[in-house]
Design a protein around this motif. Structure first.
Motif, short mmCIF file in Angstrom:
data_model
loop_
_atom_site.label_atom_id
_atom_site.label_comp_id
_atom_site.label_asym_id
_atom_site.label_seq_id
_atom_site.Cartn_x
_atom_site.Cartn_y
_atom_site.Cartn_z
N THR A 1 4.65 12.96 6.55
CA THR A 1 4.15 11.93 5.65
C THR A 1 3.56 12.59 4.39
O THR A 1 2.71 13.47 4.49
N LEU A 2 4.05 12.16 3.25
CA LEU A 2 3.61 12.68 1.96
C LEU A 2 2.63 11.71 1.32
O LEU A 2 2.44 10.59 1.81
N ASP A 3 2.06 12.10 0.22
CA ASP A 3 1.13 11.25 -0.51
C ASP A 3 1.74 10.92 -1.87
O ASP A 3 1.31 11.41 -2.91
N ILE A 4 2.76 10.08 -1.87
CA ILE A 4 3.46 9.68 -3.09
C ILE A 4 2.86 8.39 -3.61
O ILE A 4 2.60 7.46 -2.84
N ASP A 5 2.68 8.30 -4.90
CA ASP A 5 2.18 7.08 -5.53
C ASP A 5 3.38 6.17 -5.84
O ASP A 5 3.87 6.12 -6.96
N TRP A 6 3.83 5.47 -4.81
CA TRP A 6 4.98 4.58 -4.94
C TRP A 6 4.72 3.47 -5.94
O TRP A 6 5.62 3.06 -6.68
N GLU B 1 0.85 -1.19 0.00
CA GLU B 1 0.00 0.00 0.00
C GLU B 1 0.89 1.24 0.00
O GLU B 1 1.86 1.31 0.76
N ASN B 2 0.55 2.21 -0.83
CA ASN B 2 1.31 3.46 -0.86
C ASN B 2 1.43 4.09 0.52
O ASN B 2 2.49 4.59 0.89
N ALA B 3 0.35 4.08 1.26
CA ALA B 3 0.35 4.71 2.58
C ALA B 3 1.42 4.12 3.49
O ALA B 3 2.09 4.84 4.23
N ASN C 1 4.78 5.42 2.39
CA ASN C 1 4.87 6.84 2.74
C ASN C 1 5.19 7.04 4.22
O ASN C 1 5.98 7.91 4.58
#
Length: 131
Positions: free
Chosen positions: A28-33, A12-14, A17
């Motif tokens: 904490t950023l909201d990056i689409d890893w 999960e991206n979260a 992050n």
């Protein structure tokens, strides 16, 4: 404590992050890893303690023989347990299996012992331009 390692595992991206923020000392950023690693990486390694993501490393590459370790991160409560070194060892094994001939890393001075002693990298000359 049982830790499992998974090459190109689902995550999960979260969760990444949160690890990244903790590991690199920022909010904490909201990056689409997921999109990033699927677009640019040879692969990545996830470290799991049960269903909890406790470690991650990205392995970018040039499409040929050079792979690059990026964003090695381990949950703060589990550092110094060898998880980071095993993440990098798994990344090296998988890069070798993909016919890469070189695995590169750059890092801040405080991580020299980790990358040189625990992971087996050796010093090389390199250059850098701040952009």
């Amino acid at each position: 404590m049982t830790i499992t390692y998974e090459w190109r595992g689902d995550f999960e991206n979260a969760a990444v992050n949160v690890l990244h923020a903790e590991g690199f000392g920022h909010r904490t950023l909201d990056i689409d890893w997921l999109a990033q690693v699927h677009r640019h990486s040879l692969g990545w390694v996830c470290a799991w303690r049960g269903s909890r993501l406790v470690g991650f490393v990205n392995v970018a590459w040039d499409g040929g023989v050079h792979a690059f370790v990026l964003d090695t991160m381990v949950s703060g409560d589990l550092r110094q347990a060898g998880i980071g070194a095993q993440l990098v060892a798994t990344a090296a094994e998988e890069a070798r299996a993909a016919k890469c001939e070189w695995l590169h890393v750059d890092f801040d001075d405080d991580l020299r012992a980790f990358y040189f002693d625990a992971c087996g990298f050796r010093p090389t000359s390199a250059g850098l331009i701040a952009l």
